[in-house]
Design an enzyme around this catalytic site. Structure first.
Site, short mmCIF file in Angstrom:
data_model
loop_
_atom_site.label_atom_id
_atom_site.label_comp_id
_atom_site.label_asym_id
_atom_site.label_seq_id
_atom_site.Cartn_x
_atom_site.Cartn_y
_atom_site.Cartn_z
N SER A 1 0.80 -1.24 0.00
CA SER A 1 0.00 0.00 0.00
C SER A 1 0.83 1.28 0.00
O SER A 1 0.26 2.36 -0.19
CB SER A 1 -0.94 0.02 1.21
OG SER A 1 -1.96 -0.93 1.02
N LYS B 1 0.47 3.50 -2.94
CA LYS B 1 -0.68 4.42 -3.09
C LYS B 1 -0.24 5.89 -3.04
O LYS B 1 -0.91 6.75 -3.59
CB LYS B 1 -1.72 4.12 -2.00
CG LYS B 1 -2.32 2.71 -2.15
CD LYS B 1 -3.15 2.30 -0.93
CE LYS B 1 -3.68 0.87 -1.09
NZ LYS B 1 -4.42 0.41 0.10
N TYR C 1 -3.76 -2.12 -10.22
CA TYR C 1 -3.64 -2.00 -8.76
C TYR C 1 -2.80 -3.13 -8.16
O TYR C 1 -1.90 -2.89 -7.34
CB TYR C 1 -5.05 -1.98 -8.14
CG TYR C 1 -5.06 -2.01 -6.64
CD1 TYR C 1 -4.74 -0.86 -5.90
CD2 TYR C 1 -5.35 -3.18 -5.94
CE1 TYR C 1 -4.73 -0.89 -4.51
CE2 TYR C 1 -5.34 -3.21 -4.55
CZ TYR C 1 -5.02 -2.07 -3.85
OH TYR C 1 -4.99 -2.10 -2.48
N TYR D 1 -4.51 3.92 8.04
CA TYR D 1 -5.87 3.39 8.21
C TYR D 1 -6.41 3.78 9.58
O TYR D 1 -6.26 4.90 10.02
CB TYR D 1 -5.88 1.86 8.00
CG TYR D 1 -5.14 1.48 6.76
CD1 TYR D 1 -5.68 1.83 5.51
CD2 TYR D 1 -3.92 0.85 6.79
CE1 TYR D 1 -5.00 1.54 4.35
CE2 TYR D 1 -3.23 0.56 5.63
CZ TYR D 1 -3.78 0.90 4.43
OH TYR D 1 -3.09 0.62 3.29
N VAL E 1 1.12 -3.68 3.92
CA VAL E 1 1.06 -4.96 4.62
C VAL E 1 2.33 -5.81 4.48
O VAL E 1 2.47 -6.81 5.16
CB VAL E 1 -0.14 -5.87 4.22
CG1 VAL E 1 -1.42 -5.44 4.86
CG2 VAL E 1 -0.27 -6.00 2.73
O1 DON Z 1 -5.08 -4.58 -1.56
C1 DON Z 1 -4.54 -5.39 -0.82
O2 DON Z 1 -5.19 -6.13 -0.11
C2 DON Z 1 -3.02 -5.43 -0.72
N1 DON Z 1 -2.44 -5.71 -1.97
C3 DON Z 1 -2.44 -4.16 -0.19
C4 DON Z 1 -3.04 -3.76 1.09
C5 DON Z 1 -2.13 -3.07 2.03
O3 DON Z 1 -0.92 -2.97 1.91
C6 DON Z 1 -2.83 -2.59 3.22
N2 DON Z 1 -1.89 -2.06 4.15
N3 DON Z 1 -1.69 -2.20 5.26
#
Ligand code: DON
Length: 312
Positions: free
Chosen positions: A67, A70, A194, A246, A264
């Site tokens: 993320s 982003k 994405y 978040y 993540v």
């Molecule tokens: O969209 C998703 O579920 C993951 N590829 C990325 C999410 C993410 O990194 C959330 N962060 N904490």
């Protein structure tokens, strides 16, 4: 007058003090490529606006930025569409999980902010304008390489494939927005881009270099590339501070006091305006999906340097 900060000693001390705790937190396991990362990895890199680089641990080992990407797609979308992006996405903290679907229904397909999944998917839709998905992925990679001034940044194709194979929740979010007429492109195209942006693999040093423009009023002082205006850099930092973690954004602001964006994969990009760009990586996550020891390392750094956006 206090003397100049010895940033290398500070980074070394943080690494040493956290070493007994490495492995704490829960490594993301929704895809095997993330689940098999050694939970004891730890890297930290500081790149100052004067161009000095300080690092410790696994700071040169690439990891999945997830993320954190982003921030880069938001910057690209702002470049392409300017303030019009705010017709598609809000600027308020969400107070809910990064992949929450409940709020999206209440708010008629307009995600709260560009950093929760729904908001980032809406931003990626804007990056796709005028492109095929393949071209848009190329644009994102070229942009990140340009920001970091590093030609060997790549996407991990295995991670991108697995994200697509398991991304049921993201498909739900995207379909929902499409049903409200809030995505211009087919869901498969938007999510294709994405998932690839999330699968960018970068080291802490590369990430800190890529974020340096945000610490230096929009211009990368190493390359002298003018990336965004001073005002836009401030505004991206404001979004990172209020929405970058978040449901844990308030806690991060309280403890660290600097804009940051987590992923993540266990990475966090953190901006000390006028001072430095910092990246940290520790795969174990806290209950909000943010790096547990990464947040702690940044809290220690902020307290030892005095860096804060809330006062000297
Ligand atoms: O969209 C998703 O579920 C993951 N590829 C990325 C999410 C993410 O990194 C959330 N962060 N904490």
């Amino acid at each position: 007058m206090p003397g100049p900060l010895d940033l290398q000693s500070i980074v070394d001390d943080i690494h040493r003090e956290l070493t007994p705790r490495l492995g704490e937190g829960k490594v993301a396991d929704y895809i095997p490529q993330l689940a098999r990362v050694d939970p004891k990895r730890f890297g930290m890199a500081i790149v100052t606006v004067d161009g000095d680089v300080h690092m410790a641990g696994d700071a040169q080992v690439p990891f999945s930025i997830q993320s954190i990407s982003k921030v880069f797609t938001l910057t690209l979308a702002l470049g392409k569409h300017g303030e019009n992006i705010w017709k598609r996405v809000g600027r308020e903290p969400s107070g809910s999980a990064f992949n929450s679907i409940v709020q999206l229904e209440h708010e008629h397909g307009i995600p709260r902010n560009p950093f929760i999944n729904a908001g980032a998917i809406a931003i990626t839709d804007l990056v796709l304008a005028g492109h095929t998905p393949k071209e848009a992925i190329g644009e994102v990679v070229r942009f990140v390489r340009y920001l970091a001034d590093e030609d060997d940044i790549v996407i991990d194709p295995e991670v991108a494939r697995s994200e697509a194979a398991t991304g049921y929740r993201n498909f739900a979010l995207a379909n929902f927005m499409r049903s409200f007429g809030k995505l211009d492109h087919p869901v498969e195209h938007v999510l294709g881009v994405y998932f690839h942006q999330c699968a960018l693999a970068m080291s802490c040093v590369q990430l800190a270099k890529a974020g340096l423009f945000l610490a230096a009023s929009g211009t990368n002082p190493l390359t002298r590339h003018s990336v965004v205006s001073k005002q836009r850099a401030r505004r991206i930092n404001a979004l990172m501070l209020t929405c970058g973690h978040y449901d844990g954004s308030g806690d991060f602001a309280y403890r660290v006091g600097l804009p940051g964006k987590s992923g993540v994969g266990g990475g966090i990009l953190c901006v000390a305006p006028g001072k430095a760009s910092v990246a940290v990586w520790s795969p174990g996550l806290n209950h909000n999906g943010n790096s547990l020891l990464g947040s702690l390392a940044l809290e220690m750094l902020a307290s030892r340097t005095g860096w804060s956006v809330f006062g000297a």
